[in-house]
Design a protein around this motif. Structure first.
Motif, PDB file in Angstrom:
ATOM      1  N   GLN A  27       0.835  -1.207   0.000  1.00 16.34           N
ATOM      2  CA  GLN A  27       0.000   0.000   0.000  1.00 16.34           C
ATOM      3  C   GLN A  27       0.869   1.257   0.000  1.00 16.34           C
ATOM      4  O   GLN A  27       0.575   2.210  -0.719  1.00 16.34           O
ATOM      5  N   CYS A  84       1.177   4.036  -2.905  1.00 14.10           N
ATOM      6  CA  CYS A  84       0.893   5.408  -2.510  1.00 14.10           C
ATOM      7  C   CYS A  84       1.979   6.380  -2.991  1.00 14.10           C
ATOM      8  O   CYS A  84       1.684   7.513  -3.381  1.00 14.10           O
ATOM      9  N   ILE A 133      -3.504   5.918   3.161  1.00 12.59           N
ATOM     10  CA  ILE A 133      -3.806   4.485   3.313  1.00 12.59           C
ATOM     11  C   ILE A 133      -4.561   4.173   4.606  1.00 12.59           C
ATOM     12  O   ILE A 133      -4.823   3.011   4.906  1.00 12.59           O
TER      13      ILE A 133
END
Length: 106
Positions: A23, A27, A42
């Motif tokens: 994640q 990102c 996130i």
């Protein structure tokens, strides 16, 4: 052909082996971000995100750049960005097998 020590390769790949780290990488794939921005994007907690950032930095996958009181995190280089894209390309062809794999439940 490049020859990389197997243990080094395993340590590098470990950086990609956790959902939160993936994640984080997604990102910051296109833009550098601070810890606070990553936490917001996130929806994680700051302590946990910081630990994962340390892992990614230790594995050589990301870098941090100090600007004033903030540290901006980004991917180390274009090759890491290309690798993340290649993961998506490869997974497109095997996603059903991966979805039904019972050996690595995470």
């Amino acid at each position: 052909m490049l020859k990389v020590d197997l243990d080094t390769k395993v340590k590098f790949l470990h950086g990609f082996s956790h959902k939160t780290r993936i994640q984080i990488l997604e990102c910051i794939k296109d833009n550098e971000k601070t810890v606070s921005q990553i936490v917001e994007d996130i929806r994680g907690n700051q302590s946990n995100i910081s630990q994962h950032l340390a892992c990614l930095k230790g594995c050589g996958i990301i870098v941090g750049r100090q600007e004033g009181k903030y540290v901006y995190y980004g991917l180390r280089n274009q090759q890491v960005r290309d690798l993340l894209t290649m993961f998506d390309v490869v997974l497109e062809g095997v996603k059903n097998d991966v979805a039904y794999c019972e050996n690595h439940i995470g």
